[in-house]
Design an enzyme around this catalytic site. Sequence first.
Site, mmCIF file in Angstrom:
data_model
loop_
_atom_site.group_PDB
_atom_site.id
_atom_site.type_symbol
_atom_site.label_atom_id
_atom_site.label_comp_id
_atom_site.label_asym_id
_atom_site.label_seq_id
_atom_site.Cartn_x
_atom_site.Cartn_y
_atom_site.Cartn_z
ATOM 1 N N VAL A 1 24.350 6.324 6.279
ATOM 2 C CA VAL A 1 24.996 7.701 5.778
ATOM 3 C C VAL A 1 24.957 8.789 7.062
ATOM 4 O O VAL A 1 25.405 9.600 7.401
ATOM 5 C CB VAL A 1 24.053 8.349 4.809
ATOM 6 C CG1 VAL A 1 24.411 10.567 4.319
ATOM 7 C CG2 VAL A 1 24.571 7.191 3.595
ATOM 8 N N ARG B 1 24.142 -2.036 7.943
ATOM 9 C CA ARG B 1 25.213 -1.835 7.649
ATOM 10 C C ARG B 1 25.159 -0.358 8.592
ATOM 11 O O ARG B 1 24.357 0.612 8.769
ATOM 12 C CB ARG B 1 25.534 -1.132 6.084
ATOM 13 C CG ARG B 1 24.048 -0.212 5.975
ATOM 14 C CD ARG B 1 24.869 -0.296 4.459
ATOM 15 N NE ARG B 1 23.343 1.208 3.781
ATOM 16 C CZ ARG B 1 22.683 1.775 3.780
ATOM 17 N NH1 ARG B 1 23.105 2.208 4.129
ATOM 18 N NH2 ARG B 1 21.536 2.094 2.770
ATOM 19 N N LYS C 1 17.115 10.764 0.835
ATOM 20 C CA LYS C 1 16.665 11.243 2.058
ATOM 21 C C LYS C 1 17.928 12.696 1.759
ATOM 22 O O LYS C 1 18.744 12.772 1.205
ATOM 23 C CB LYS C 1 17.696 10.889 3.058
ATOM 24 C CG LYS C 1 16.829 9.626 3.797
ATOM 25 C CD LYS C 1 17.841 8.987 4.519
ATOM 26 C CE LYS C 1 17.051 7.520 5.178
ATOM 27 N NZ LYS C 1 17.283 6.233 5.311
ATOM 28 N N LYS D 1 0.653 -1.186 0.126
ATOM 29 C CA LYS D 1 -0.479 -0.247 -0.039
ATOM 30 C C LYS D 1 0.771 1.093 -0.003
ATOM 31 O O LYS D 1 1.858 1.371 0.504
ATOM 32 C CB LYS D 1 -0.680 0.429 1.078
ATOM 33 C CG LYS D 1 -1.847 1.020 1.459
ATOM 34 C CD LYS D 1 -2.999 0.678 0.780
ATOM 35 C CE LYS D 1 -4.222 1.906 0.637
ATOM 36 N NZ LYS D 1 -4.878 2.187 -0.489
HETATM 37 P P1 ADP Z 1 14.797 2.137 0.194
HETATM 38 O O1 ADP Z 1 15.551 0.369 0.001
HETATM 39 O O2 ADP Z 1 15.256 2.577 -1.329
HETATM 40 O O3 ADP Z 1 16.011 2.782 0.573
HETATM 41 P P2 ADP Z 1 12.630 2.018 1.480
HETATM 42 O O4 ADP Z 1 11.829 0.731 1.230
HETATM 43 O O5 ADP Z 1 13.271 1.670 2.798
HETATM 44 O O6 ADP Z 1 13.613 2.278 -0.472
HETATM 45 O O7 ADP Z 1 11.851 3.582 0.853
HETATM 46 C C1 ADP Z 1 12.645 4.888 0.414
HETATM 47 C C2 ADP Z 1 11.321 6.010 1.140
HETATM 48 O O8 ADP Z 1 10.173 5.678 0.096
HETATM 49 C C3 ADP Z 1 10.497 6.974 1.856
HETATM 50 O O9 ADP Z 1 11.675 6.368 2.860
HETATM 51 C C4 ADP Z 1 9.205 6.713 1.466
HETATM 52 O O10 ADP Z 1 9.756 7.817 1.358
HETATM 53 C C5 ADP Z 1 9.210 5.944 0.723
HETATM 54 N N1 ADP Z 1 7.822 4.405 0.666
HETATM 55 C C6 ADP Z 1 8.670 3.678 0.237
HETATM 56 N N2 ADP Z 1 7.384 2.447 0.374
HETATM 57 C C7 ADP Z 1 6.368 3.496 0.436
HETATM 58 C C8 ADP Z 1 4.990 3.175 0.697
HETATM 59 N N3 ADP Z 1 4.668 1.811 0.991
HETATM 60 N N4 ADP Z 1 4.517 4.442 1.233
HETATM 61 C C9 ADP Z 1 4.637 5.596 0.803
HETATM 62 N N5 ADP Z 1 5.658 5.673 1.081
HETATM 63 C C10 ADP Z 1 7.065 5.079 0.658
HETATM 64 P P1 ADP Z 2 20.972 5.274 3.845
HETATM 65 O O1 ADP Z 2 19.668 4.863 4.112
HETATM 66 O O2 ADP Z 2 22.012 5.645 4.897
HETATM 67 O O3 ADP Z 2 20.224 6.872 3.462
HETATM 68 P P2 ADP Z 2 21.122 5.466 1.557
HETATM 69 O O4 ADP Z 2 19.626 4.959 1.045
HETATM 70 O O5 ADP Z 2 21.309 6.500 0.959
HETATM 71 O O6 ADP Z 2 21.246 5.457 3.065
HETATM 72 O O7 ADP Z 2 22.549 4.684 0.135
HETATM 73 C C1 ADP Z 2 23.478 5.012 0.733
HETATM 74 C C2 ADP Z 2 24.347 4.442 -0.175
HETATM 75 O O8 ADP Z 2 24.150 2.986 -0.921
HETATM 76 C C3 ADP Z 2 24.122 5.228 -1.279
HETATM 77 O O9 ADP Z 2 25.801 5.463 -2.476
HETATM 78 C C4 ADP Z 2 23.794 4.194 -2.178
HETATM 79 O O10 ADP Z 2 23.322 4.882 -3.602
HETATM 80 C C5 ADP Z 2 23.721 2.999 -2.131
HETATM 81 N N1 ADP Z 2 23.405 1.979 -2.044
HETATM 82 C C6 ADP Z 2 21.957 1.734 -0.823
HETATM 83 N N2 ADP Z 2 21.142 0.730 -1.412
HETATM 84 C C7 ADP Z 2 21.524 0.235 -2.235
HETATM 85 C C8 ADP Z 2 21.359 -0.950 -3.967
HETATM 86 N N3 ADP Z 2 20.920 -2.075 -3.334
HETATM 87 N N4 ADP Z 2 22.412 -0.439 -4.675
HETATM 88 C C9 ADP Z 2 22.571 -0.140 -5.642
HETATM 89 N N5 ADP Z 2 23.025 1.138 -4.404
HETATM 90 C C10 ADP Z 2 22.379 0.876 -2.978
HETATM 91 MG MG MG Z 3 15.540 2.357 3.099
#
Ligand code: ADP
Ligand code: ADP
Ligand code: MG
Length: 461
Positions: free
Chosen positions: A299, A296, A237, A201
């Site tokens: 950032v 891990r 972020k 969702k």
């Molecule tokens: P990533 O691995 O790219 O960090 P996340 O699942 O942690 O992916 O989601 C990153 C961001 O995307 C969340 O902080 C939020 O802003 C948005 N997001 C992810 N899933 C949802 C959702 N189900 N509904 C609304 N926003 C979402």
């Molecule tokens: P944080 O969750 O600490 O904000 P990010 O989601 O921004 O971290 O990811 C930190 C670093 O790891 C970034 O350089 C991002 O591009 C990289 N990264 C995270 N998950 C993946 C993934 N599944 N594939 C490629 N790069 C990733």
């Molecule tokens: Mg995330």
Amino acid sequence: MFEKVLVANRGEIAVRIIRACKELNIRTVAVYSEVDANSMHVQLADEAICIGKSPANESYLRIDRIISAAEIADVDAIHPGYGFLSENAHFADVCESCNIRFIGPSSRAMNALEDKALSRALAKKAGVRTPPGSEGVVDNEQAALTVAKRIGYPVMIKAVAGGGGRGMRAAHNDVSLVKGYHTARNEAEKAFGNSGVYIEKLIENPHHIEFQILGDNRGRIIHLGERDCSVQRRNQKVVEETPSPLFSESKFKKLREKMGKDAIRIAEAANYTNAGTVEFIVDNDANYYFLEVNKRIQVEHPITEEVTGIDLVRAQLMIAMGEPLKISQGDVQFKGHAIECRINAEDPFDEFRPSPGRIEMYYQPGGRGVRVDTHAYAGYTIPPTYDSMIGKLITYGKDRREAMDKMSRALGEYLITGVKTTISFQQAILQDPNFRRGVYSTNFVEQLLSGARRELIEEKS
Ligand code: ADP
Ligand code: ADP
Ligand code: MG
């Protein structure tokens, strides 16, 4: 005790890890790609080994070359940083089988949280809510339609292997779901080498709140409080702070304790060790949902360090050396307020297009309560090859107001010429009345960039 550690990363996080090692009297080995020969981590480490050409898959992602470097340099352990191989269970496995300690969770814990679908299942089993959605990977478009019918639109199609804000797309009806399903699978295959997607969702305008976890090898797991990372652009972020201003509203007050306990519950279910982050989204009715575990160092870890006084990278090293945690949950004290701005070499006036190139002038802010984690310096050339973050500006104050005032002051002092940076964009965020009031969710940046406000930023430049 480790005598020598190899840092399998680059940029500011490699510098951060080398600093922690030096303070523990541990010798350091940098690895670098050809384009990074003049990079700060190479200059600061005791030894440096070139592991290949600039594309990451010919250097920082090459397990064979990193292990060879580790064996030549005869290190005790490898710190993977974030990104690259940091969440690769196979890499952790290879390290262990070569008798090199992997500074992170065990490969078993990493496997249990390997992808987002598996992590969802684990959270459910631990009794923590996840956004309503599919049971696991969705194998065909009919199954996708069935899930969407059950949970209702809008939904998110998410790559199980996604990360860094990439690999997710929204769907608002059957037509966009079917189209998005196939596009998402193709994109996921290309970007992550795994076409698996699942559906959950879409929570509208949520808050992103995450908890920092530390676990030792004897089963003790504590959390170090939350970080609010709702200031995001394209799910990435931009600004993070702790404590979350959301929790000062009465409706949300009870969440801190509940979410902290749930974060530990999830970590326990995975037998988690070392540092990690449990991510949640919170809706405007104070419901919260588990998103994923980042296995891990993160950032935005410095803001937690500032308010708890705990050095997280040092803790990672100590835990990897087999040291038990010396504190229990009740000993964790939170004091003051910390904010982090990610400084990227991007042009905020041109769709945040990356702006690699040579830094001409470089002057970084300082003074009490100001911390800069970076690998940048005057004369350094930012390569176009990797991500565009060149540093993190962190401020600390006795309360949110003081931390914000310091941040505005410090952003105003930060001088980087030769490349475009996001400093002016960060300044616009710090000046925004809603941000200053602490009232924002994940749609904040989009709103800021749209309409009249956008013109305001442009006038200022
Ligand atoms: P990533 O691995 O790219 O960090 P996340 O699942 O942690 O992916 O989601 C990153 C961001 O995307 C969340 O902080 C939020 O802003 C948005 N997001 C992810 N899933 C949802 C959702 N189900 N509904 C609304 N926003 C979402
Ligand atoms: P944080 O969750 O600490 O904000 P990010 O989601 O921004 O971290 O990811 C930190 C670093 O790891 C970034 O350089 C991002 O591009 C990289 N990264 C995270 N998950 C993946 C993934 N599944 N594939 C490629 N790069 C990733
Ligand atoms: Mg995330």
